[in-house]
Design a protein around this motif. Structure first.
Motif, PDB file in Angstrom:
ATOM      1  N   ASP A  38      -1.830   0.321   7.267  1.00 54.48           N
ATOM      2  CA  ASP A  38      -1.618   1.657   6.609  1.00 54.48           C
ATOM      3  C   ASP A  38      -0.300   2.347   7.155  1.00 54.48           C
ATOM      4  O   ASP A  38      -0.512   3.158   8.002  1.00 54.48           O
ATOM      5  CB  ASP A  38      -2.673   2.444   6.241  1.00 54.48           C
ATOM      6  CG  ASP A  38      -2.263   3.498   5.364  1.00 54.48           C
ATOM      7  OD1 ASP A  38      -1.238   3.738   4.853  1.00 54.48           O
ATOM      8  OD2 ASP A  38      -3.203   4.282   5.045  1.00 54.48           O
ATOM      9  N   VAL A  39       0.769   1.855   6.765  1.00 53.76           N
ATOM     10  CA  VAL A  39       2.288   2.363   7.273  1.00 53.76           C
ATOM     11  C   VAL A  39       2.595   3.604   6.192  1.00 53.76           C
ATOM     12  O   VAL A  39       3.945   3.961   6.218  1.00 53.76           O
ATOM     13  CB  VAL A  39       3.167   1.540   7.608  1.00 53.76           C
ATOM     14  CG1 VAL A  39       2.725   0.572   8.454  1.00 53.76           C
ATOM     15  CG2 VAL A  39       3.556   0.687   6.160  1.00 53.76           C
ATOM     16  N   ASN A  40       1.801   4.243   5.551  1.00 54.92           N
ATOM     17  CA  ASN A  40       2.157   5.312   4.607  1.00 54.92           C
ATOM     18  C   ASN A  40       2.927   6.400   5.224  1.00 54.92           C
ATOM     19  O   ASN A  40       2.563   6.941   6.668  1.00 54.92           O
ATOM     20  CB  ASN A  40       0.930   5.762   4.139  1.00 54.92           C
ATOM     21  CG  ASN A  40       1.190   6.641   2.818  1.00 54.92           C
ATOM     22  OD1 ASN A  40       1.995   7.519   2.789  1.00 54.92           O
ATOM     23  ND2 ASN A  40       0.389   5.728   1.692  1.00 54.92           N
TER      24      ASN A  40
ATOM     25  N   MET B   1      12.897  -5.651   3.629  1.00 55.75           N
ATOM     26  CA  MET B   1      11.465  -5.353   3.432  1.00 55.75           C
ATOM     27  C   MET B   1      11.123  -4.583   1.883  1.00 55.75           C
ATOM     28  O   MET B   1      11.907  -3.762   2.172  1.00 55.75           O
ATOM     29  CB  MET B   1      10.697  -5.055   4.473  1.00 55.75           C
ATOM     30  CG  MET B   1       8.961  -5.158   4.558  1.00 55.75           C
ATOM     31  SD  MET B   1       8.579  -4.462   6.100  1.00 55.75           S
ATOM     32  CE  MET B   1       9.455  -5.236   7.380  1.00 55.75           C
ATOM     33  N   GLU B   2      10.388  -5.052   1.285  1.00 58.57           N
ATOM     34  CA  GLU B   2       9.952  -4.431   0.132  1.00 58.57           C
ATOM     35  C   GLU B   2       9.693  -2.894   0.146  1.00 58.57           C
ATOM     36  O   GLU B   2       8.985  -2.725   1.241  1.00 58.57           O
ATOM     37  CB  GLU B   2       9.108  -5.155  -0.901  1.00 58.57           C
ATOM     38  CG  GLU B   2       7.618  -5.217  -0.137  1.00 58.57           C
ATOM     39  CD  GLU B   2       6.576  -5.849  -1.057  1.00 58.57           C
ATOM     40  OE1 GLU B   2       6.741  -5.510  -2.401  1.00 58.57           O
ATOM     41  OE2 GLU B   2       5.777  -6.640  -0.685  1.00 58.57           O
ATOM     42  N   ASN B   3       9.971  -1.984  -0.659  1.00 56.13           N
ATOM     43  CA  ASN B   3       9.698  -0.687  -0.457  1.00 56.13           C
ATOM     44  C   ASN B   3       7.972  -0.518  -0.856  1.00 56.13           C
ATOM     45  O   ASN B   3       7.444  -1.520  -1.343  1.00 56.13           O
ATOM     46  CB  ASN B   3      10.273   0.146  -1.746  1.00 56.13           C
ATOM     47  CG  ASN B   3      11.820   0.528  -1.193  1.00 56.13           C
ATOM     48  OD1 ASN B   3      12.163   0.162  -0.099  1.00 56.13           O
ATOM     49  ND2 ASN B   3      12.268   1.522  -1.702  1.00 56.13           N
ATOM     50  N   LEU B   4       7.598   0.663  -0.608  1.00 55.82           N
ATOM     51  CA  LEU B   4       6.157   1.127  -0.717  1.00 55.82           C
ATOM     52  C   LEU B   4       6.241   1.840  -2.203  1.00 55.82           C
ATOM     53  O   LEU B   4       6.947   2.774  -2.312  1.00 55.82           O
ATOM     54  CB  LEU B   4       5.639   1.948   0.195  1.00 55.82           C
ATOM     55  CG  LEU B   4       5.424   1.306   1.700  1.00 55.82           C
ATOM     56  CD1 LEU B   4       4.966   2.666   2.709  1.00 55.82           C
ATOM     57  CD2 LEU B   4       4.556   0.131   1.773  1.00 55.82           C
ATOM     58  N   SER B   5       5.396   1.518  -3.196  1.00 57.96           N
ATOM     59  CA  SER B   5       5.552   1.925  -4.396  1.00 57.96           C
ATOM     60  C   SER B   5       4.051   2.496  -4.963  1.00 57.96           C
ATOM     61  O   SER B   5       3.286   2.024  -4.408  1.00 57.96           O
ATOM     62  CB  SER B   5       6.279   1.261  -5.274  1.00 57.96           C
ATOM     63  OG  SER B   5       5.701  -0.048  -5.541  1.00 57.96           O
ATOM     64  N   ASN B   6       4.003   3.262  -5.775  1.00 57.35           N
ATOM     65  CA  ASN B   6       2.793   3.501  -6.231  1.00 57.35           C
ATOM     66  C   ASN B   6       2.452   3.392  -7.911  1.00 57.35           C
ATOM     67  O   ASN B   6       3.454   3.099  -8.475  1.00 57.35           O
ATOM     68  CB  ASN B   6       2.524   5.118  -5.933  1.00 57.35           C
ATOM     69  CG  ASN B   6       3.133   5.847  -6.582  1.00 57.35           C
ATOM     70  OD1 ASN B   6       3.996   5.643  -7.376  1.00 57.35           O
ATOM     71  ND2 ASN B   6       3.035   7.112  -5.999  1.00 57.35           N
ATOM     72  N   GLY B  78      -1.778   3.525  -4.151  1.00 61.99           N
ATOM     73  CA  GLY B  78      -0.325   3.616  -3.292  1.00 61.99           C
ATOM     74  C   GLY B  78       0.144   5.115  -2.924  1.00 61.99           C
ATOM     75  O   GLY B  78      -0.773   5.953  -2.945  1.00 61.99           O
ATOM     76  N   PRO B  79       1.151   5.279  -2.171  1.00 67.94           N
ATOM     77  CA  PRO B  79       1.564   6.228  -1.539  1.00 67.94           C
ATOM     78  C   PRO B  79       1.454   7.718  -2.494  1.00 67.94           C
ATOM     79  O   PRO B  79       1.696   7.449  -3.589  1.00 67.94           O
ATOM     80  CB  PRO B  79       3.380   6.022  -1.442  1.00 67.94           C
ATOM     81  CG  PRO B  79       3.370   4.600  -1.142  1.00 67.94           C
ATOM     82  CD  PRO B  79       2.258   4.170  -1.999  1.00 67.94           C
ATOM     83  N   GLY B  80       1.174   8.630  -1.821  1.00 65.84           N
ATOM     84  CA  GLY B  80       0.788   9.975  -2.767  1.00 65.84           C
ATOM     85  C   GLY B  80      -0.442  10.174  -3.118  1.00 65.84           C
ATOM     86  O   GLY B  80      -0.994  11.098  -3.391  1.00 65.84           O
ATOM     87  N   PRO B 140      -1.692   9.976  -7.419  1.00 62.55           N
ATOM     88  CA  PRO B 140      -0.288  10.707  -7.471  1.00 62.55           C
ATOM     89  C   PRO B 140       0.157  10.953  -8.773  1.00 62.55           C
ATOM     90  O   PRO B 140      -0.247  10.203  -9.679  1.00 62.55           O
ATOM     91  CB  PRO B 140       0.744   9.442  -6.681  1.00 62.55           C
ATOM     92  CG  PRO B 140      -0.175   8.232  -6.561  1.00 62.55           C
ATOM     93  CD  PRO B 140      -1.583   8.559  -6.881  1.00 62.55           C
ATOM     94  N   ARG B 141       0.846  12.193  -9.097  1.00 65.65           N
ATOM     95  CA  ARG B 141       1.450  12.345 -10.235  1.00 65.65           C
ATOM     96  C   ARG B 141       2.832  11.852 -10.567  1.00 65.65           C
ATOM     97  O   ARG B 141       3.513  11.874 -11.480  1.00 65.65           O
ATOM     98  CB  ARG B 141       1.370  14.083 -10.554  1.00 65.65           C
ATOM     99  CG  ARG B 141      -0.167  14.315 -10.687  1.00 65.65           C
ATOM    100  CD  ARG B 141      -0.494  14.294 -11.948  1.00 65.65           C
ATOM    101  NE  ARG B 141      -2.149  14.605 -12.290  1.00 65.65           N
ATOM    102  CZ  ARG B 141      -2.630  14.372 -13.271  1.00 65.65           C
ATOM    103  NH1 ARG B 141      -2.128  13.354 -14.395  1.00 65.65           N
ATOM    104  NH2 ARG B 141      -4.045  15.137 -13.487  1.00 65.65           N
ATOM    105  N   GLU B 142       3.458  11.778  -9.189  1.00 71.30           N
ATOM    106  CA  GLU B 142       4.854  11.491  -9.169  1.00 71.30           C
ATOM    107  C   GLU B 142       5.153  10.018  -8.836  1.00 71.30           C
ATOM    108  O   GLU B 142       4.460   9.348  -7.689  1.00 71.30           O
ATOM    109  CB  GLU B 142       5.378  12.324  -8.222  1.00 71.30           C
ATOM    110  CG  GLU B 142       6.957  12.347  -7.869  1.00 71.30           C
ATOM    111  CD  GLU B 142       7.446  13.104  -6.732  1.00 71.30           C
ATOM    112  OE1 GLU B 142       8.729  12.916  -6.251  1.00 71.30           O
ATOM    113  OE2 GLU B 142       6.662  13.660  -6.087  1.00 71.30           O
TER     114      GLU B 142
END
Lengths: 158, 158
Positions: A38-40, B1-6, B78-80, B140-142
């Motif tokens: 988990d590299v958040n 490397m691919e981005n982290l997305s949510n 995911g992130p957020g 996440p909302r965003e």
């Protein structure tokens, strides 16, 4: 160094308590990211974290969960415990430098199966609950006193 | 490397699934012992573990819990994501070399608060459930797409 020892099912009493303490460092957050994957950026990127509601980097919630599991494995009941279940409520963020105290209290024993239920509270240095929950374990039947294993050296570069 | 997305709350649908995979290595067990402090010989001492019902060293149960939390933080939502709660049942031991797949499935959305409930299953390479449970998160909302942070190098000596 003192041995690891346990409380057997027969020794455990309802109301019995134990504590386990650890300060959360930046290094812990890196290690937890490494082992979990988990590299958040909320945990790792100060600039990103500053723009979130938390305002700064916070520890992974499950890192405090790991401290609760360590308290069960090391302190009460200790070695020989079989972990059956855990509930966790993540109540407040844990920040770098926070001093976390895990408090365990035995709330139920089931004689037939050797199961023990413990209330778990992780508090910060301001005595605020950061994580709470309930653990269910099978307590050891056999008294153990074991040498504490030595870990290999873990180095974080940078 | 691919981005982290949510996935934002509005994008998430009941029945949506995600997976996260990781092989558990001896190094992971050492790192989890280091970060949690749980140096129980069941995880670290092959000779001791051979004399237990498990017959060999096993991973800390909460290490699989950490993989579930990583799946939520990286994959769905995911992130957020804000982690609110988690229940865990530890069903089978995880041994060194096991390939763990975390499966997440959205089972409930609460429009008023933005809460999402996910069923969580961690399976081994034989498709046997090792840990199961339920997660509650605030989605996440965003919409986010973030560069994946690079971790410092972590070295285990020995």
């Amino acid at each position: 160094m003192e041995n690891l020892s346990n409380y057997t099912f027969d020794e455990i009493t309802v109301g019995q308590t134990a504590e386990y303490r650890k300060q959360i460092t930046e290094r812990d957050i890196v290690l937890f990211a490494e082992v979990s994957g988990d590299v958040n950026p909320l945990h790792l990127d100060a600039e990103f974290a500053a723009g979130t509601d938390f305002g700064e980097r916070i520890a992974h919630g499950m890192l405090t969960g790991a401290l609760i599991s360590a308290a069960l494995a090391l302190a009460l009941p200790g070695p020989g415990t079989v972990y059956l279940g855990q509930s966790l409520r993540f109540r407040r963020p844990v920040k770098i430098g926070d001093e976390i105290t895990v408090q365990l209290e035995v709330v139920e024993k089931r004689e037939d199966k050797g199961f023990v239920t413990l209330e778990c509270r992780a508090l910060n240095q301001d005595d605020k609950a950061v994580v709470t929950g309930t653990a269910e374990v099978m307590a050891p039947r056999e008294k153990l006193s074991l040498p504490r294993p030595t870990l290999p050296t873990v180095t974080v570069d940078g």
